[in-house]
Write a protein that holds these residues in place. Sequence first.
Motif, mmCIF file in Angstrom:
data_model
loop_
_atom_site.group_PDB
_atom_site.id
_atom_site.type_symbol
_atom_site.label_atom_id
_atom_site.label_comp_id
_atom_site.label_asym_id
_atom_site.label_seq_id
_atom_site.Cartn_x
_atom_site.Cartn_y
_atom_site.Cartn_z
ATOM 1 N N VAL A 188 0.858 -1.180 0.000
ATOM 2 C CA VAL A 188 0.000 0.000 0.000
ATOM 3 C C VAL A 188 0.899 1.236 0.000
ATOM 4 N N ILE A 189 0.620 2.182 -0.893
ATOM 5 C CA ILE A 189 1.371 3.436 -0.965
ATOM 6 C C ILE A 189 0.580 4.516 -0.236
ATOM 7 N N VAL A 190 1.269 5.256 0.633
ATOM 8 C CA VAL A 190 0.628 6.278 1.462
ATOM 9 C C VAL A 190 1.322 7.614 1.240
ATOM 10 N N ASP A 191 0.519 8.668 1.098
ATOM 11 C CA ASP A 191 1.061 10.013 0.912
ATOM 12 C C ASP A 191 0.370 10.954 1.889
ATOM 13 N N TYR A 192 1.176 11.790 2.566
ATOM 14 C CA TYR A 192 0.631 12.750 3.518
ATOM 15 C C TYR A 192 0.370 14.090 2.842
ATOM 16 N N LYS A 193 -0.772 14.694 3.161
ATOM 17 C CA LYS A 193 -1.086 16.056 2.753
ATOM 18 C C LYS A 193 -1.537 16.811 3.999
ATOM 19 N N THR A 194 -0.954 17.985 4.240
ATOM 20 C CA THR A 194 -1.334 18.715 5.445
ATOM 21 C C THR A 194 -2.503 19.667 5.210
ATOM 22 N N GLY A 195 -2.965 19.763 3.963
ATOM 23 C CA GLY A 195 -4.149 20.562 3.689
ATOM 24 C C GLY A 195 -5.414 19.745 3.899
ATOM 25 N N SER A 196 -6.533 20.326 3.492
ATOM 26 C CA SER A 196 -7.818 19.641 3.585
ATOM 27 C C SER A 196 -8.103 18.895 2.292
ATOM 28 N N GLY A 197 -8.834 17.805 2.404
ATOM 29 C CA GLY A 197 -9.159 17.015 1.228
ATOM 30 C C GLY A 197 -10.078 17.765 0.287
ATOM 31 N N PRO A 198 -9.870 17.621 -1.033
ATOM 32 C CA PRO A 198 -10.728 18.301 -2.005
ATOM 33 C C PRO A 198 -12.074 17.608 -2.103
ATOM 34 N N PRO A 199 -13.065 18.258 -2.715
ATOM 35 C CA PRO A 199 -14.313 17.548 -3.019
ATOM 36 C C PRO A 199 -13.998 16.300 -3.845
ATOM 37 N N GLU A 200 -14.812 15.288 -3.692
ATOM 38 C CA GLU A 200 -14.499 14.001 -4.317
ATOM 39 C C GLU A 200 -14.342 14.105 -5.833
ATOM 40 N N ARG A 201 -15.055 15.033 -6.475
ATOM 41 C CA ARG A 201 -14.946 15.135 -7.933
ATOM 42 C C ARG A 201 -13.565 15.616 -8.365
ATOM 43 N N TYR A 202 -12.797 16.208 -7.435
ATOM 44 C CA TYR A 202 -11.443 16.654 -7.752
ATOM 45 C C TYR A 202 -10.378 15.707 -7.205
ATOM 46 N N ALA A 203 -10.796 14.611 -6.601
ATOM 47 C CA ALA A 203 -9.837 13.747 -5.910
ATOM 48 C C ALA A 203 -9.023 12.878 -6.861
ATOM 49 N N ILE A 204 -9.633 12.404 -7.946
ATOM 50 C CA ILE A 204 -8.941 11.472 -8.840
ATOM 51 C C ILE A 204 -7.623 12.039 -9.376
ATOM 52 N N PRO A 205 -7.578 13.303 -9.881
ATOM 53 C CA PRO A 205 -6.291 13.816 -10.373
ATOM 54 C C PRO A 205 -5.195 13.824 -9.311
ATOM 55 N N ALA A 206 -5.580 13.929 -8.045
ATOM 56 C CA ALA A 206 -4.580 13.953 -6.976
ATOM 57 C C ALA A 206 -3.842 12.625 -6.856
#
Length: 319
Positions: A188-206
Amino acid sequence: MVSKSSPADASGENRLSLIQDPNTTEPAPAAIPPEPDDHGPVGLETISPSRAGDFKQCPLLFRFRAIDRLPEPVTPALARGTTAHLALERLFDLDAAERTPERLFDLFRQEWTKLRLTDEYANLFADREEERQWGIDSLRVVANYLEMEDPTGFDPVEREMMISEDLGKVVVRGILDRLDETPDGKLVIVDYKTGSGPPERYAIPAFFALKTYAMLVRRRLGRTPVELRLLYLGSSSVYSIEVDHNTIEGVERHILALVDAIRNALANDHFPPRPSVLCRWCAFQHLCPEGQAYAKPEPALPLVEPEPPSATKTNETLA
């Protein structure tokens, strides 16, 4: 499909009581070596997942970062992200029983104490009070991590894993935050982001960069990761997607196609902007009229007040 979860806060109040002034007086660290993203394309011999993602998002952004090497402002958010990554990496140097909120907060303070003495961060805050408030807010964000995972229950396979693979046309390299192995032996690959999660419709490009890392891991280890996770500490949100052999094959083809497109752009000096909602957070917005236009908030509709009753009555009478 993106899976999103937001763990409930069971003990955040107790953890936040441990937050103190992050400033101490430890000596400055040795010079930090440049990360792979700092190497430019020139003839595009190498590329990182982040820069490939930049070109995919906006060719002009890629040019500003990878070719022109324009400086980007150092912000409190960037300082928070850098410090949190360093603290979370060191957390797993400790024995499992020592991975407590107190130790995580101490690690954050220690890392910031070193970073704040470097030229990059020395003048980030106007005064000590502003820095102190930033420290308190940052530790609240770091505390969210402990709502999302129990760091005493596992040991990562790799942390801050520098990985580089030659795809023939180009060498792809970068630094992976964390690689885990589940009890049944799956990666499993894990990445940390210290911001807030985007709306789900913008999540895939991340997930584009993480898919690229999954491709690199498979080439390096001969094993295909089965899941990619983005941990957004700012909102205690976990986004995850499953991947398989077909996903990885598609990503490799996509990367090679991007490399061809970048080389074509280099040959023709053609890096057009690709305006999107992300322009609102772009550090180079002032250099891009298209981005400025897209980032402007839509004008509010003018408020039309109703005519007072007396005027309405007069008009009706005159009619």
